[in-house]
Design a protein around this motif. Structure first.
Motif, PDB file in Angstrom:
ATOM      1  N   SER A  34      40.398  34.986  42.816  1.00  0.00           N
ATOM      2  CA  SER A  34      39.871  34.921  44.183  1.00  0.00           C
ATOM      3  C   SER A  34      39.870  33.509  44.744  1.00  0.00           C
ATOM      4  N   GLY A  35      40.550  32.585  44.051  1.00  0.00           N
ATOM      5  CA  GLY A  35      40.623  31.215  44.544  1.00  0.00           C
ATOM      6  C   GLY A  35      41.464  31.132  45.805  1.00  0.00           C
ATOM      7  N   PRO A  36      41.347  30.039  46.549  1.00  0.00           N
ATOM      8  CA  PRO A  36      42.055  29.922  47.829  1.00  0.00           C
ATOM      9  C   PRO A  36      43.579  29.943  47.695  1.00  0.00           C
ATOM     10  N   TYR A  37      44.107  29.606  46.508  1.00  0.00           N
ATOM     11  CA  TYR A  37      45.563  29.550  46.331  1.00  0.00           C
ATOM     12  C   TYR A  37      46.082  30.606  45.357  1.00  0.00           C
ATOM     13  N   ASP A  38      45.194  31.393  44.771  1.00  0.00           N
ATOM     14  CA  ASP A  38      45.593  32.272  43.663  1.00  0.00           C
ATOM     15  C   ASP A  38      46.681  33.272  44.038  1.00  0.00           C
ATOM     16  N   GLN A  39      46.683  33.743  45.273  1.00  0.00           N
ATOM     17  CA  GLN A  39      47.663  34.750  45.659  1.00  0.00           C
ATOM     18  C   GLN A  39      49.018  34.163  46.047  1.00  0.00           C
ATOM     19  N   GLY A  40      49.103  32.842  46.137  1.00  0.00           N
ATOM     20  CA  GLY A  40      50.310  32.204  46.655  1.00  0.00           C
ATOM     21  C   GLY A  40      51.271  31.720  45.592  1.00  0.00           C
ATOM     22  N   PRO A  41      52.344  31.040  46.028  1.00  0.00           N
ATOM     23  CA  PRO A  41      53.368  30.522  45.113  1.00  0.00           C
ATOM     24  C   PRO A  41      52.832  29.403  44.225  1.00  0.00           C
ATOM     25  N   ALA A  42      53.567  29.160  43.138  1.00  0.00           N
ATOM     26  CA  ALA A  42      53.208  28.093  42.205  1.00  0.00           C
ATOM     27  C   ALA A  42      54.401  27.178  41.998  1.00  0.00           C
ATOM     28  N   ILE A  43      54.114  25.890  41.854  1.00  0.00           N
ATOM     29  CA  ILE A  43      55.146  24.903  41.523  1.00  0.00           C
ATOM     30  C   ILE A  43      54.970  24.554  40.051  1.00  0.00           C
ATOM     31  N   VAL A  44      55.981  24.845  39.249  1.00  0.00           N
ATOM     32  CA  VAL A  44      55.908  24.659  37.797  1.00  0.00           C
ATOM     33  C   VAL A  44      56.826  23.504  37.395  1.00  0.00           C
ATOM     34  N   THR A  45      56.273  22.555  36.640  1.00  0.00           N
ATOM     35  CA  THR A  45      57.058  21.432  36.131  1.00  0.00           C
ATOM     36  C   THR A  45      56.943  21.407  34.615  1.00  0.00           C
ATOM     37  N   ILE A  46      58.074  21.310  33.928  1.00  0.00           N
ATOM     38  CA  ILE A  46      58.095  21.240  32.475  1.00  0.00           C
ATOM     39  C   ILE A  46      58.694  19.901  32.076  1.00  0.00           C
ATOM     40  N   ASN A  47      57.943  19.105  31.319  1.00  0.00           N
ATOM     41  CA  ASN A  47      58.401  17.796  30.865  1.00  0.00           C
ATOM     42  C   ASN A  47      58.473  17.784  29.344  1.00  0.00           C
ATOM     43  N   ALA A  48      59.631  17.397  28.807  1.00  0.00           N
ATOM     44  CA  ALA A  48      59.775  17.269  27.362  1.00  0.00           C
ATOM     45  C   ALA A  48      58.904  16.119  26.865  1.00  0.00           C
ATOM     46  N   GLY A  49      58.284  16.306  25.710  1.00  0.00           N
ATOM     47  CA  GLY A  49      57.475  15.254  25.107  1.00  0.00           C
ATOM     48  C   GLY A  49      58.318  14.385  24.196  1.00  0.00           C
ATOM     49  N   ALA A  50      57.623  13.613  23.335  1.00  0.00           N
ATOM     50  CA  ALA A  50      58.335  12.779  22.376  1.00  0.00           C
ATOM     51  C   ALA A  50      59.089  13.683  21.404  1.00  0.00           C
ATOM     52  N   GLY A  51      60.247  13.244  20.976  1.00  0.00           N
ATOM     53  CA  GLY A  51      60.996  14.062  20.038  1.00  0.00           C
ATOM     54  C   GLY A  51      62.457  14.208  20.391  1.00  0.00           C
ATOM     55  N   GLY A  52      62.888  13.584  21.492  1.00  0.00           N
ATOM     56  CA  GLY A  52      64.301  13.572  21.838  1.00  0.00           C
ATOM     57  C   GLY A  52      64.884  14.946  22.071  1.00  0.00           C
ATOM     58  N   THR A  53      65.995  15.239  21.399  1.00  0.00           N
ATOM     59  CA  THR A  53      66.726  16.484  21.601  1.00  0.00           C
ATOM     60  C   THR A  53      65.868  17.703  21.336  1.00  0.00           C
ATOM     61  N   GLU A  54      65.028  17.636  20.294  1.00  0.00           N
ATOM     62  CA  GLU A  54      64.162  18.769  19.953  1.00  0.00           C
ATOM     63  C   GLU A  54      63.262  19.155  21.127  1.00  0.00           C
ATOM     64  N   SER A  55      62.609  18.182  21.727  1.00  0.00           N
ATOM     65  CA  SER A  55      61.685  18.454  22.820  1.00  0.00           C
ATOM     66  C   SER A  55      62.423  18.894  24.078  1.00  0.00           C
ATOM     67  N   CYS A  56      63.619  18.333  24.305  1.00  0.00           N
ATOM     68  CA  CYS A  56      64.417  18.762  25.460  1.00  0.00           C
ATOM     69  C   CYS A  56      64.822  20.228  25.320  1.00  0.00           C
ATOM     70  N   ASP A  57      65.165  20.627  24.100  1.00  0.00           N
ATOM     71  CA  ASP A  57      65.522  22.022  23.858  1.00  0.00           C
ATOM     72  C   ASP A  57      64.293  22.920  24.028  1.00  0.00           C
ATOM     73  N   TRP A  58      63.137  22.449  23.582  1.00  0.00           N
ATOM     74  CA  TRP A  58      61.895  23.203  23.741  1.00  0.00           C
ATOM     75  C   TRP A  58      61.565  23.386  25.220  1.00  0.00           C
ATOM     76  N   ALA A  59      61.824  22.358  26.031  1.00  0.00           N
ATOM     77  CA  ALA A  59      61.595  22.479  27.468  1.00  0.00           C
ATOM     78  C   ALA A  59      62.477  23.574  28.067  1.00  0.00           C
ATOM     79  N   SER A  60      63.718  23.674  27.604  1.00  0.00           N
ATOM     80  CA  SER A  60      64.615  24.716  28.123  1.00  0.00           C
ATOM     81  C   SER A  60      64.164  26.100  27.664  1.00  0.00           C
ATOM     82  N   MET A  61      63.597  26.199  26.469  1.00  0.00           N
ATOM     83  CA  MET A  61      63.061  27.470  25.982  1.00  0.00           C
ATOM     84  C   MET A  61      61.869  27.907  26.827  1.00  0.00           C
ATOM     85  N   LEU A  62      61.026  26.945  27.185  1.00  0.00           N
ATOM     86  CA  LEU A  62      59.871  27.272  28.039  1.00  0.00           C
ATOM     87  C   LEU A  62      60.328  27.694  29.431  1.00  0.00           C
TER      88      LEU A  62
END
Length: 276
Positions: free
Chosen positions: A26-54
């Motif tokens: 019932s929040g003022p924005y709950d029914q609307g669109p969402a902007i989702v950002t996924i940032n890879a953490g430390a770990g290089g290629t592993e974390s970049c691949d995890w970001a793509s999985m998410l």
């Protein structure tokens, strides 16, 4: 007739439970669109691949609900996946549900990029903010620096051969927003402004919430954050939310977008019980 009545009753009960749950959104924005950002953490290629999985997990979740998921900006990893990727999810209660995903997600698995077959742990940060309506945030033109450049992501030859990508910097706060998914520079600029307005509105909400927590004597953690959820693929299969203790051994279903039980378990918690 008895079997038919029983089946009808199950359907009515499911609809009732869904409607009952949606009263929590019932929040003022709950029914609307969402902007989702996924940032890879430390770990290089592993974390970049995890970001793509998410990214795939949330894209599949949106598809299962009949929502749209449009990528508006991406920064590919050096080998695979993404260093960061941003998208807009549109659908009824998109933000209401996805707000439960905000935080650090941890993956444990045997690395497909390790010739020795060793187990690796990867982290990625998921940020979710609501899309605000036009005019909700007042931004002065002199507070903006707008740059154009050549898109680096997917999009075809036209996108990659013209300076259609847009980067907008809000000078007072230092917030930078980029958009490169459209062929038109004007469309990219419009989308980037929409994201910037949403980020500034979220910044103001965070300031208010931080002041309230400090008045109550609660100091929010200053570090990047501890994980809200762990996805363990080896030596056993388990996905566990550390806020609600909800868990399942069906990791493939979760990574394929069946996230509603995790989201609902978190959203049913009272605000005082929730730990970001």
């Amino acid at each position: 007739m008895e079997a038919e009545i029983e089946e009808t009753a199950k359907g009515l009960l499911a609809n009732l439970e869904r409607l009952e749950f949606e009263t929590l959104l019932s929040g003022p924005y709950d029914q609307g669109p969402a902007i989702v950002t996924i940032n890879a953490g430390a770990g290089g290629t592993e974390s970049c691949d995890w970001a793509s999985m998410l990214l795939r997990m949330y894209t599949r979740w949106a598809q299962l609900r009949g929502f749209s998921f449009e990528i508006i900006d991406e920064s590919p990893g050096d080998v695979t996946g993404y260093r960061s990727v941003m998208g807009i999810v549109e659908g009824r209660y998109a933000y209401g549900y996805l707000m439960a995903e905000r935080g650090v997600h941890r993956l444990v698995r045997i690395s497909p990029f390790d010739a020795a077959g060793k187990r690796h742990t990867s982290f990625a940060m998921v940020d979710v903010i609501p899309e605000v309506t036009d005019g909700e945030v007042n931004i002065k033109s002199e507070e903006l620096r707008i740059d154009t450049y050549r898109a680096s992501g997917a999009g075809g030859q036209h996108v990659n051969k013209t300076d259609s990508a847009v980067r907008i910097t809000h000078i007072p706060t230092g917030i930078v927003v980029t958009c490169q998914n459209e062929r038109s520079q004007l469309k990219n600029r419009s989308t980037a402004m929409k994201v910037l307005e949403s980020r500034l509105a979220d910044l103001e909400r965070d300031k208010t919430e931080t002041k309230l927590k400090q008045l109550r004597g609660e100091v929010p953690p200053a570090e990047w954050g501890h994980q809200i959820r762990s996805y363990v693929l080896h030596p056993y299969s388990m996905v566990k939310d550390h806020r609600t203790n909800y868990e399942t051994g069906n990791t493939s279903a979760i990574l394929d977008g069946e996230l509603d039980p995790f989201m609902e378990a978190y959203l049913r918690m009272t605000p005082g019980e929730r730990k970001e």
